[in-house]
Write an enzyme that holds these catalytic residues in place. Structure first.
Site, PDB file in Angstrom:
ATOM      1  N   SER A 123       0.849  -1.179   0.000  1.00  0.00           N
ATOM      2  CA  SER A 123       0.000   0.000   0.000  1.00  0.00           C
ATOM      3  C   SER A 123       0.895   1.242   0.000  1.00  0.00           C
ATOM      4  O   SER A 123       1.875   1.273  -0.727  1.00  0.00           O
ATOM      5  CB  SER A 123      -0.945  -0.047   1.195  1.00  0.00           C
ATOM      6  OG  SER A 123      -2.048   0.743   0.960  1.00  0.00           O
ATOM      7  N   ASP A 143      -8.176  -5.161  -6.424  1.00  0.00           N
ATOM      8  CA  ASP A 143      -7.833  -4.040  -5.543  1.00  0.00           C
ATOM      9  C   ASP A 143      -8.000  -2.700  -6.262  1.00  0.00           C
ATOM     10  O   ASP A 143      -7.313  -2.435  -7.243  1.00  0.00           O
ATOM     11  CB  ASP A 143      -6.372  -4.209  -5.089  1.00  0.00           C
ATOM     12  CG  ASP A 143      -5.885  -3.025  -4.276  1.00  0.00           C
ATOM     13  OD1 ASP A 143      -6.741  -2.266  -3.746  1.00  0.00           O
ATOM     14  OD2 ASP A 143      -4.658  -2.853  -4.176  1.00  0.00           O
ATOM     15  N   HIS A 176      -6.050  -6.200  -2.177  1.00  0.00           N
ATOM     16  CA  HIS A 176      -4.970  -5.341  -1.717  1.00  0.00           C
ATOM     17  C   HIS A 176      -3.892  -6.125  -0.969  1.00  0.00           C
ATOM     18  O   HIS A 176      -4.181  -6.767   0.037  1.00  0.00           O
ATOM     19  CB  HIS A 176      -5.602  -4.307  -0.792  1.00  0.00           C
ATOM     20  CG  HIS A 176      -4.792  -3.087  -0.578  1.00  0.00           C
ATOM     21  ND1 HIS A 176      -4.331  -2.305  -1.607  1.00  0.00           N
ATOM     22  CD2 HIS A 176      -4.368  -2.496   0.552  1.00  0.00           C
ATOM     23  CE1 HIS A 176      -3.661  -1.289  -1.102  1.00  0.00           C
ATOM     24  NE2 HIS A 176      -3.670  -1.383   0.193  1.00  0.00           N
TER      25      HIS A 176
END
Ligand SMILES: *[C@@H]1O[C@H](CO)[C@@H](O)[C@H](O)[C@H]1NC(C)=O
Ligand SMILES: *[C@@H]1O[C@H](CO)[C@@H](O)[C@H](O)[C@H]1NC(C)=O
Ligand SMILES: *[C@@H]1O[C@H](CO)[C@@H](O)[C@H](O)[C@H]1NC(C)=O
Ligand SMILES: *[C@@H]1O[C@H](CO)[C@@H](O)[C@H](O)[C@H]1NC(C)=O
Ligand SMILES: *[C@@H]1O[C@H](CO)[C@@H](O)[C@H](O)[C@H]1NC(C)=O
Length: 514
Positions: A187, A449, A474
């Protein structure tokens, strides 16, 4: 942006959807701007209770870090937290060092005992180190989170922290110059891992960048496009039902009987009739309803047993005519998410959310990361997950103005639309957005994602390869491998191992991966 599973949905916040892990907790106040309360990347949670004891016994280590890397006259320092695991470290002049970069939430010690990177470390005999990001978790550079104190919160300062830290660890652990440092992150830390290699190539030899957005953008409308596509991958009719549900919410909002019916269906904490004139409350209401879907999609079936509400579950509800009209089914989805996050009612009041995020105390709920991350969106990235098209599934109630208004209400009136455009343009100039000038970085994304829309998903050069995993969410590749993983996820992890072997010149004795 891995996240920790025990966050709770709190009363009164908007959905920040960035990079996080648990669905139930990825909603409403729990899930805002694409991030869970504790960050985008959920903490892994497969450790056994015996391992857990060791995790908890693992020591907090502290590093004296500079407050401002760019002003020599500022000599102020603070204590930055890090963790080390040397169990797999081969301790010779070729052994690599794996550096897990902390992100927009507390760094989790669990990563020191599990996750895909631990298996890579075993394989390559790496020293494992994780550095917490400044201003998150227990790494407090300033006495509180006042807006003036947040001036030292930026990705640029965080990268300089990493550089300073790497230099110091080389001395502390007596590392040879031949020992290669490989950065890992998921991320926002996925972005940082890539940028650390780009900006400090003499310190970071290579990076595995997972689910990291590279393009800063004020209006991240693509986010909900991917949410829709991911729901449609179950069945196109699922998106149609959600679209009809949202349209019915709009109709019911128009009169008092409808508003009362919505209060009941969505378990609102405050009656909608008292908020109907307040566009910000209504925006927040819609953002919460859309966030119910976003939070599930972003973490769909990742390898954390807590994330057990899936796209399939939501679509089964949305496609069941027997449950009533689509708006009623939307209410059922909302109840499911409220229940999963231990909330008794839907708190959508804008002012309450703002007041919570304005709290500058390290002890506040917002200090788990919401105040800091929102600041970073307002001063570096934007990333606002908007929906502002009447004919679109999630409607036109939470456009870019709604998010910019939050920057102004929380931090400073100066953070207006022009300000946001300027800072985002600067971020893209500084890092190179989707055309980074770098080498030795592997970018990994999952098609489910929503964050992949701002990342590098196809390779521009052999020096910056990509892996685009069909059907995963994700940061899925970062979690502990499981037998139930889809073949393309297993394949992705094998490719990452091979890539590491290439970076490390085949340095590996054991063959656990074969
Ligand atoms: C590596 O080996 C050296 C020499 O034996 C020792 O002093 C040092 O503590 C070891 N480092 C780690 C991290 O185990
Ligand atoms: C998710 O897990 C919780 C606790 O284990 C359980 O009570 C709940 O029924 C599960 N939900 C779904 C949709 O599987
Ligand atoms: C919800 O509350 C129950 C009982 O108080 C607790 O065991 C559980 O951990 C809570 N779940 C979350 C997500 O906070
Ligand atoms: C901020 O949060 C702390 C800790 O929860 C709380 O004690 C304090 O009253 C809050 N401050 C304001 C202004 O709400
Ligand atoms: C709004 O959404 C519809 C349906 O997806 C699309 O055809 C239209 O181009 C969109 N309008 C704008 C201004 O984006």
């Amino acid at each position: 942006m891995l996240q920790i599973p025990k966050s709770t949905r709190k009363a009164g916040q908007l959905g920040f959807l960035l990079l996080c892990v648990l669905i139930a907790q990825c909603n409403g106040q729990g899930f805002r701007r694409g991030r869970l309360v504790d960050g985008f990347l959920g903490a892994p949670n497969k450790v056994s209770s015996m391992q857990l004891v060791r995790v908890l016994e693992a020591e907090d280590l502290w590093f004296e870090q500079r407050l401002d890397h760019f002003k020599a006259e500022n000599t102020h320092t603070w204590q930055q937290r890090y963790f080390v695991n040397d169990e797999h470290y081969r301790n010779d002049s070729q052994a690599p060092v794996f550096l897990m970069i902390g992100g927009e939430g507390e760094a989790s010690k669990k990563w020191m005992r599990e996750g895909a990177w631990l298996h890579y470390a075993e394989h390559f005999g790496a020293l494992m180190i994780q550095l917490e990001h400044r201003y998150y978790g227990k790494s407090h550079p300033t006495s509180d989170l006042s807006t003036s104190n947040l001036a030292y919160l930026s990705s640029e300062q965080a990268l300089a922290d990493l550089a300073n830290f790497v230099s110091a660890m080389k001395v502390k652990y007596n590392l040879a110059e031949t020992q290669k440092w490989i950065a890992f992150g998921g991320s926002y830390p996925g972005s940082l891992a890539a940028w650390a290699r780009e900006k400090y190539p003499h310190l970071i030899y290579g990076s595995i960048s997972s689910s990291g957005p590279l393009l800063a953008k004020v209006d991240f409308s693509e986010y909900f496009d991917v949410v829709k596509a991911s729901l449609a991958s179950y069945k196109p009719e699922c998106v149609e039902a959600v679209t009809r549900g949202f349209a019915q919410v709009e109709i019911l909002l128009k009169h008092m009987i409808g508003q009362r019916s919505l209060d009941e269906k969505f378990k609102t904490c405050t009656p909608l009739k008292d908020s109907i004139e307040n566009q910000l409350d209504i925006a927040s209401f819609f953002e919460n309803l859309a966030g119910n879907f976003a939070g599930v999609v972003q973490y769909n079936k990742d390898n954390r047993p807590n994330a057990n509400v899936t796209i399939d579950d939501l679509c089964v509800v949305m496609l069941s005519n027997t449950f009533g009209p689509p708006v009623t089914r939307l209410g059922m989805v909302n109840s499911l998410i409220l229940q999963q996050s231990n909330q008794t009612c839907l708190d959508y009041k804008y002012d309450k959310m703002i007041a919570d995020i304005k709290n500058v105390s390290w002890d506040s709920e917002a200090a788990k990361g919401m105040r800091q991350w929102t600041y970073q969106t307002c001063t570096e990235f934007g990333f606002y997950q908007t929906s502002e098209n009447k004919s679109d599934t999630f409607g036109d109630r939470f456009g870019v103005d709604y998010f910019i208004r939050q920057c102004m209400d929380i931090y400073s009136n100066q953070m207006d639309a022009q300000f946001l455009e300027r800072v985002v343009a600067q971020t893209n100039k500084y890092y190179g957005a989707l055309k980074p000038e770098t080498t030795n970085v592997l970018y990994v994304h999952g098609s489910i994602d929503p964050w992949h829309a701002l990342g590098l998903t196809s390779s521009q050069s052999a020096k910056t390869p990509t892996i685009y995993i069909e059907g995963t969410a994700h940061c899925a590749n970062m979690y502990e491998p499981s037998n139930n993983d889809p073949p393309q996820l297993k394949e992705a992890r094998n490719k990452i191992t091979k890539y590491l072997a290439q970076l490390l010149d085949g340095y590996a004795a054991s063959a656990k991966f074969s």
